[in-house]
Design a protein around this motif. Structure first.
Motif, mmCIF file in Angstrom:
data_model
loop_
_atom_site.group_PDB
_atom_site.id
_atom_site.type_symbol
_atom_site.label_atom_id
_atom_site.label_comp_id
_atom_site.label_asym_id
_atom_site.label_seq_id
_atom_site.Cartn_x
_atom_site.Cartn_y
_atom_site.Cartn_z
ATOM 1 N N UNK A 64 18.005 38.266 35.104
ATOM 2 C CA UNK A 64 17.469 39.508 34.533
ATOM 3 C C UNK A 64 17.461 40.618 35.582
ATOM 4 N N UNK A 65 17.122 40.279 36.818
ATOM 5 C CA UNK A 65 17.120 41.264 37.907
ATOM 6 C C UNK A 65 18.525 41.817 38.104
ATOM 7 N N UNK A 66 19.533 40.951 38.099
ATOM 8 C CA UNK A 66 20.917 41.417 38.261
ATOM 9 C C UNK A 66 21.320 42.325 37.113
ATOM 10 N N UNK A 67 20.884 42.009 35.913
ATOM 11 C CA UNK A 67 21.184 42.835 34.747
ATOM 12 C C UNK A 67 20.599 44.244 34.928
ATOM 13 N N UNK A 68 19.335 44.311 35.307
ATOM 14 C CA UNK A 68 18.682 45.613 35.470
ATOM 15 C C UNK A 68 19.247 46.375 36.671
ATOM 16 N N UNK A 69 19.640 45.661 37.718
ATOM 17 C CA UNK A 69 20.262 46.322 38.873
ATOM 18 C C UNK A 69 21.630 46.904 38.515
ATOM 19 N N UNK A 70 22.326 46.303 37.564
ATOM 20 C CA UNK A 70 23.585 46.885 37.078
ATOM 21 C C UNK A 70 23.317 48.253 36.462
ATOM 22 N N UNK A 71 22.288 48.335 35.608
ATOM 23 C CA UNK A 71 21.903 49.628 35.038
ATOM 24 C C UNK A 71 21.567 50.620 36.152
ATOM 25 N N UNK A 72 20.763 50.172 37.103
ATOM 26 C CA UNK A 72 20.271 51.018 38.194
ATOM 27 C C UNK A 72 21.416 51.600 39.029
ATOM 28 N N UNK A 73 22.271 50.734 39.558
ATOM 29 C CA UNK A 73 23.329 51.200 40.467
ATOM 30 C C UNK A 73 24.380 52.036 39.742
ATOM 31 N N UNK A 74 24.750 51.647 38.531
ATOM 32 C CA UNK A 74 25.748 52.425 37.789
ATOM 33 C C UNK A 74 25.203 53.799 37.412
ATOM 34 N N UNK A 75 23.942 53.883 37.037
ATOM 35 C CA UNK A 75 23.350 55.179 36.693
ATOM 36 C C UNK A 75 23.316 56.097 37.904
ATOM 37 N N UNK A 76 22.942 55.564 39.052
ATOM 38 C CA UNK A 76 22.882 56.386 40.265
ATOM 39 C C UNK A 76 24.270 56.840 40.719
ATOM 40 N N UNK A 77 25.302 56.058 40.400
ATOM 41 C CA UNK A 77 26.670 56.435 40.769
ATOM 42 C C UNK A 77 27.316 57.351 39.734
ATOM 43 N N UNK A 78 26.657 57.563 38.609
ATOM 44 C CA UNK A 78 27.211 58.419 37.565
ATOM 45 C C UNK A 78 28.260 57.731 36.708
ATOM 46 N N UNK A 79 28.245 56.417 36.683
ATOM 47 C CA UNK A 79 29.193 55.651 35.867
ATOM 48 C C UNK A 79 28.508 55.193 34.584
ATOM 49 N N UNK A 80 29.258 54.504 33.728
ATOM 50 C CA UNK A 80 28.717 54.016 32.457
ATOM 51 C C UNK A 80 27.715 52.906 32.677
ATOM 52 N N UNK A 81 26.439 53.171 32.426
ATOM 53 C CA UNK A 81 25.371 52.215 32.697
ATOM 54 C C UNK A 81 24.824 51.554 31.434
ATOM 55 N N UNK A 82 25.336 51.941 30.265
ATOM 56 C CA UNK A 82 24.836 51.368 29.018
ATOM 57 C C UNK A 82 25.529 50.042 28.717
ATOM 58 N N UNK A 83 24.906 49.241 27.851
ATOM 59 C CA UNK A 83 25.451 47.917 27.528
ATOM 60 C C UNK A 83 26.872 47.995 26.973
ATOM 61 N N UNK A 84 27.176 49.048 26.247
ATOM 62 C CA UNK A 84 28.488 49.171 25.602
ATOM 63 C C UNK A 84 29.596 49.601 26.565
ATOM 64 N N UNK A 85 29.251 50.106 27.743
ATOM 65 C CA UNK A 85 30.242 50.661 28.678
ATOM 66 C C UNK A 85 30.993 49.556 29.416
ATOM 67 N N UNK A 86 32.277 49.798 29.648
ATOM 68 C CA UNK A 86 33.103 48.799 30.335
ATOM 69 C C UNK A 86 32.679 48.647 31.801
ATOM 70 N N UNK A 87 32.221 49.733 32.446
ATOM 71 C CA UNK A 87 31.733 49.636 33.829
ATOM 72 C C UNK A 87 30.570 48.648 33.920
ATOM 73 N N UNK A 88 29.672 48.745 32.961
ATOM 74 C CA UNK A 88 28.506 47.858 32.945
ATOM 75 C C UNK A 88 28.931 46.409 32.740
ATOM 76 N N UNK A 89 29.787 46.184 31.757
ATOM 77 C CA UNK A 89 30.233 44.812 31.465
ATOM 78 C C UNK A 89 30.955 44.195 32.657
ATOM 79 N N UNK A 90 31.766 45.005 33.317
ATOM 80 C CA UNK A 90 32.537 44.516 34.465
ATOM 81 C C UNK A 90 31.611 44.138 35.622
ATOM 82 N N UNK A 91 30.681 45.035 35.957
ATOM 83 C CA UNK A 91 29.762 44.770 37.065
ATOM 84 C C UNK A 91 28.844 43.590 36.761
#
Length: 148
Positions: A64-91
């Motif tokens: 769960x921590x890794x899941x939330x950190x994916x949201x965190x780091x992608x949002x701060x980088x300006x990438x797709x941080x939502x569940x539907x985004x390919x950046x999120x799924x990949x990370x």
């Protein structure tokens, strides 16, 4: 596990798996019911459900921590941080985070209240309480509370 231990664990996982520091606050939130964690977009804070540790242990919490950190780091980088985004799924796949938290088993049983009309004798089933002094049946009859 305390909030301080959680904070250290989140910082450690962020450095080890994401190669980036976690510079915000991570805490347990007892008000979370159905979700394992939450990322706050405005404050960049992370909340985690303490029931995940109680029911499934530290390994599930790490997912769960890794899941939330994916949201965190992608949002701060300006990438797709939502569940539907390919950046999120990949990370999420790269880091081995969990897609969903297992069922926490805290489904509350629904309670119903039963009322009977004094004139037409119809039964009314409600989840919320009815003020029988104020409200009446559709036929105009007085309601009385049935204990079931």
């Amino acid at each position: 596990m305390t909030n301080d231990e959680l904070q250290c664990l989140v910082e450690e996982i962020s450095k080890k798996d994401f190669k980036r520091p976690f510079r915000h606050q991570a805490t347990f939130n007892k008000r979370l019911r159905t979700t394992g964690g939450r990322y706050h977009l405005s404050s960049h804070r992370l909340d985690f459900n303490p029931r995940v540790v109680e029911v499934y242990g530290k390994e599930e919490l790490i997912g769960v921590i890794k899941h939330e950190l994916c949201h965190y780091h992608l949002h701060l980088e300006g990438k797709g941080y939502q569940h539907k985004d390919s950046d999120f799924k990949k990370l999420l796949k790269e880091t081995g985070g969990s897609r969903f938290v297992k069922a926490l088993g805290d489904k509350t049983t629904l309670t119903y209240r039963y009322y009977e009309c004094a004139s037409c004798h119809s039964t009314i089933i409600r989840r919320r309480r009815i003020n029988t002094e104020k409200y009446v049946c559709q036929c105009g009859g007085k309601l009385k509370n049935l204990v079931k």
